[in-house]
Design a protein around this motif. Structure first.
Motif, PDB file in Angstrom:
ATOM      1  N   LEU A  23       0.826  -1.215   0.000  1.00  0.00           N
ATOM      2  CA  LEU A  23       0.000   0.000   0.000  1.00  0.00           C
ATOM      3  C   LEU A  23       0.857   1.259   0.000  1.00  0.00           C
ATOM      4  O   LEU A  23       0.499   2.268  -0.600  1.00  0.00           O
ATOM      5  CB  LEU A  23      -0.945   0.003   1.205  1.00  0.00           C
ATOM      6  N   VAL A  24       2.017   1.196   0.651  1.00  0.00           N
ATOM      7  CA  VAL A  24       2.923   2.348   0.706  1.00  0.00           C
ATOM      8  C   VAL A  24       3.713   2.478  -0.596  1.00  0.00           C
ATOM      9  O   VAL A  24       4.048   3.584  -1.021  1.00  0.00           O
ATOM     10  CB  VAL A  24       3.890   2.201   1.914  1.00  0.00           C
ATOM     11  N   GLU A  25       3.977   1.352  -1.266  1.00  0.00           N
ATOM     12  CA  GLU A  25       4.853   1.337  -2.443  1.00  0.00           C
ATOM     13  C   GLU A  25       4.139   0.824  -3.706  1.00  0.00           C
ATOM     14  O   GLU A  25       4.714   0.076  -4.482  1.00  0.00           O
ATOM     15  CB  GLU A  25       6.069   0.452  -2.158  1.00  0.00           C
ATOM     16  N   GLN A  26       2.895   1.241  -3.912  1.00  0.00           N
ATOM     17  CA  GLN A  26       2.135   0.729  -5.058  1.00  0.00           C
ATOM     18  C   GLN A  26       2.798   1.041  -6.393  1.00  0.00           C
ATOM     19  O   GLN A  26       2.790   0.215  -7.305  1.00  0.00           O
ATOM     20  CB  GLN A  26       0.709   1.293  -5.043  1.00  0.00           C
ATOM     21  N   SER A  27       3.373   2.210  -6.515  1.00  0.00           N
ATOM     22  CA  SER A  27       4.007   2.569  -7.787  1.00  0.00           C
ATOM     23  C   SER A  27       5.215   1.677  -8.068  1.00  0.00           C
ATOM     24  O   SER A  27       5.473   1.305  -9.218  1.00  0.00           O
ATOM     25  CB  SER A  27       4.413   4.046  -7.800  1.00  0.00           C
ATOM     26  N   ILE A  28       5.936   1.304  -7.029  1.00  0.00           N
ATOM     27  CA  ILE A  28       7.078   0.396  -7.201  1.00  0.00           C
ATOM     28  C   ILE A  28       6.587  -0.972  -7.662  1.00  0.00           C
ATOM     29  O   ILE A  28       7.171  -1.600  -8.553  1.00  0.00           O
ATOM     30  CB  ILE A  28       7.893   0.279  -5.891  1.00  0.00           C
ATOM     31  N   ALA A  29       5.487  -1.434  -7.074  1.00  0.00           N
ATOM     32  CA  ALA A  29       4.919  -2.730  -7.478  1.00  0.00           C
ATOM     33  C   ALA A  29       4.474  -2.697  -8.931  1.00  0.00           C
ATOM     34  O   ALA A  29       4.675  -3.661  -9.682  1.00  0.00           O
ATOM     35  CB  ALA A  29       3.749  -3.099  -6.569  1.00  0.00           C
ATOM     36  N   GLN A  30       3.881  -1.588  -9.356  1.00  0.00           N
ATOM     37  CA  GLN A  30       3.440  -1.459 -10.754  1.00  0.00           C
ATOM     38  C   GLN A  30       4.635  -1.520 -11.707  1.00  0.00           C
ATOM     39  O   GLN A  30       4.559  -2.112 -12.780  1.00  0.00           O
ATOM     40  CB  GLN A  30       2.670  -0.141 -10.960  1.00  0.00           C
ATOM     41  N   GLU A  31       5.743  -0.906 -11.321  1.00  0.00           N
ATOM     42  CA  GLU A  31       6.965  -0.949 -12.150  1.00  0.00           C
ATOM     43  C   GLU A  31       7.565  -2.350 -12.177  1.00  0.00           C
ATOM     44  O   GLU A  31       8.060  -2.798 -13.203  1.00  0.00           O
ATOM     45  CB  GLU A  31       8.012   0.029 -11.600  1.00  0.00           C
ATOM     46  N   ARG A  32       7.522  -3.025 -11.029  1.00  0.00           N
ATOM     47  CA  ARG A  32       8.141  -4.340 -10.916  1.00  0.00           C
ATOM     48  C   ARG A  32       7.337  -5.426 -11.631  1.00  0.00           C
ATOM     49  O   ARG A  32       7.883  -6.370 -12.174  1.00  0.00           O
ATOM     50  CB  ARG A  32       8.300  -4.696  -9.437  1.00  0.00           C
ATOM     51  N   TYR A  33       6.012  -5.294 -11.607  1.00  0.00           N
ATOM     52  CA  TYR A  33       5.129  -6.310 -12.197  1.00  0.00           C
ATOM     53  C   TYR A  33       4.162  -5.658 -13.197  1.00  0.00           C
ATOM     54  O   TYR A  33       2.942  -5.713 -13.012  1.00  0.00           O
ATOM     55  CB  TYR A  33       4.325  -7.025 -11.115  1.00  0.00           C
ATOM     56  N   PRO A  34       4.655  -5.059 -14.275  1.00  0.00           N
ATOM     57  CA  PRO A  34       3.762  -4.342 -15.209  1.00  0.00           C
ATOM     58  C   PRO A  34       2.793  -5.276 -15.935  1.00  0.00           C
ATOM     59  O   PRO A  34       1.780  -4.831 -16.469  1.00  0.00           O
ATOM     60  CB  PRO A  34       4.743  -3.692 -16.195  1.00  0.00           C
ATOM     61  N   TRP A  35       3.069  -6.554 -15.938  1.00  0.00           N
ATOM     62  CA  TRP A  35       2.259  -7.554 -16.618  1.00  0.00           C
ATOM     63  C   TRP A  35       1.125  -8.094 -15.747  1.00  0.00           C
ATOM     64  O   TRP A  35       0.279  -8.859 -16.201  1.00  0.00           O
ATOM     65  CB  TRP A  35       3.148  -8.724 -17.049  1.00  0.00           C
ATOM     66  N   ALA A  36       1.070  -7.711 -14.468  1.00  0.00           N
ATOM     67  CA  ALA A  36       0.053  -8.247 -13.555  1.00  0.00           C
ATOM     68  C   ALA A  36      -1.342  -7.782 -13.957  1.00  0.00           C
ATOM     69  O   ALA A  36      -1.544  -6.625 -14.321  1.00  0.00           O
ATOM     70  CB  ALA A  36       0.357  -7.821 -12.122  1.00  0.00           C
ATOM     71  N   ALA A  37      -2.293  -8.690 -13.866  1.00  0.00           N
ATOM     72  CA  ALA A  37      -3.690  -8.337 -14.139  1.00  0.00           C
ATOM     73  C   ALA A  37      -4.229  -7.448 -13.016  1.00  0.00           C
ATOM     74  O   ALA A  37      -5.030  -6.543 -13.241  1.00  0.00           O
ATOM     75  CB  ALA A  37      -4.541  -9.595 -14.270  1.00  0.00           C
ATOM     76  N   ARG A  38      -3.789  -7.715 -11.776  1.00  0.00           N
ATOM     77  CA  ARG A  38      -4.215  -6.973 -10.600  1.00  0.00           C
ATOM     78  C   ARG A  38      -3.316  -7.426  -9.440  1.00  0.00           C
ATOM     79  O   ARG A  38      -2.514  -8.334  -9.590  1.00  0.00           O
ATOM     80  CB  ARG A  38      -5.699  -7.216 -10.287  1.00  0.00           C
ATOM     81  N   PHE A  39      -3.500  -6.809  -8.302  1.00  0.00           N
ATOM     82  CA  PHE A  39      -2.781  -7.194  -7.094  1.00  0.00           C
ATOM     83  C   PHE A  39      -3.800  -7.567  -6.026  1.00  0.00           C
ATOM     84  O   PHE A  39      -4.810  -6.886  -5.867  1.00  0.00           O
ATOM     85  CB  PHE A  39      -1.904  -6.046  -6.586  1.00  0.00           C
ATOM     86  N   VAL A  40      -3.529  -8.633  -5.298  1.00  0.00           N
ATOM     87  CA  VAL A  40      -4.383  -9.040  -4.186  1.00  0.00           C
ATOM     88  C   VAL A  40      -3.484  -9.212  -2.968  1.00  0.00           C
ATOM     89  O   VAL A  40      -2.499  -9.952  -3.026  1.00  0.00           O
ATOM     90  CB  VAL A  40      -5.148 -10.341  -4.507  1.00  0.00           C
ATOM     91  N   MET A  41      -3.792  -8.492  -1.906  1.00  0.00           N
ATOM     92  CA  MET A  41      -2.949  -8.448  -0.704  1.00  0.00           C
ATOM     93  C   MET A  41      -1.491  -8.151  -1.089  1.00  0.00           C
ATOM     94  O   MET A  41      -0.554  -8.685  -0.513  1.00  0.00           O
ATOM     95  CB  MET A  41      -3.051  -9.749   0.095  1.00  0.00           C
TER      96      MET A  41
END
Length: 200
Positions: free
Chosen positions: A45-63
């Motif tokens: 939740l604090v680093e959502q933009s980092i997660a988006q950069e790391r996993y750009p292919w993800a359909a979505r994020f859960v937990m």
């Protein structure tokens, strides 16, 4: 086929003729409290933009975990989500959720290769937890009054978060094997009809 149970066959040669399905991927099991999942999600939740950069292919994020495009969507209805949260409170067996530990840098940039660190199975249950923690889901308390997470005192929150939710892990970059594992997780999971329930 005999009607009398035998642990082992009398004839060792039978072993050569029949082979049953093999495990696709070795699995590691860990028993963690829900609090471990929550800590992972809080970091996301604090680093959502980092997660988006790391996993750009993800359909979505859960937990906070990336979900691959080939996994089904979030499909549990409100009643199913509430029943799962009630099961947590009641001390029921929660089963396990399955993740892929494998991670490999992509060709360029900060991204990880597709299928790195994905949530393979357990999306509906983890999404239910997420909705509950965000006050989007109310479940009955001991007096049958609907309650959301923010209404609970720390004692009850600690009790909930200390519940064990088993994590199973594989480690593979082989998408075909991951897809087969995903499909196997869903076999035999059919909702019971009203007539099939033990409590009506």
């Amino acid at each position: 086929m005999t009607s009398i149970f035998q642990r082992y066959a009398d004839d060792e040669a039978q072993d050569l003729h029949v082979q049953m399905p093999q495990r696709f991927l070795p699995t590691t099991i860990s028993h963690y409290p829900i609090e471990v999942l929550l800590a992972h999600w809080e970091k996301y939740l604090v680093e959502q933009s980092i997660a988006q950069e790391r996993y750009p292919w993800a359909a979505r994020f859960v937990m906070g975990m990336p979900v691959p495009k080939w996994a089904r969507g979030v499909e549990w209805n409100l009643g199913q989500r509430a029943r799962f949260i009630t099961a947590v409170w009641s001390g029921a067996d929660l089963g396990s959720y399955l993740t892929n530990d494998w991670c490999e840098p992509a060709a360029a940039g900060r991204a990880w290769a597709e299928n790195s660190e994905i949530l393979i199975d357990g999306q509906q249950r983890l999404h239910s937890l997420e909705e509950y923690f965000l006050d989007r889901l109310a479940v009955p308390d001991a007096q049958r009054q609907p309650r959301v997470w923010s209404e609970l005192g720390n004692g009850e929150r600690k009790r909930f978060l200390s519940t064990i939710f088993t994590q199973a892990r594989v480690s593979s970059g082989d998408e075909a094997a991951l897809r087969k594992t995903y499909d196997l997780c869903a076999q035999g999971i059919v909702p019971r009809s009203f007539e099939q329930r033990a409590v009506r």
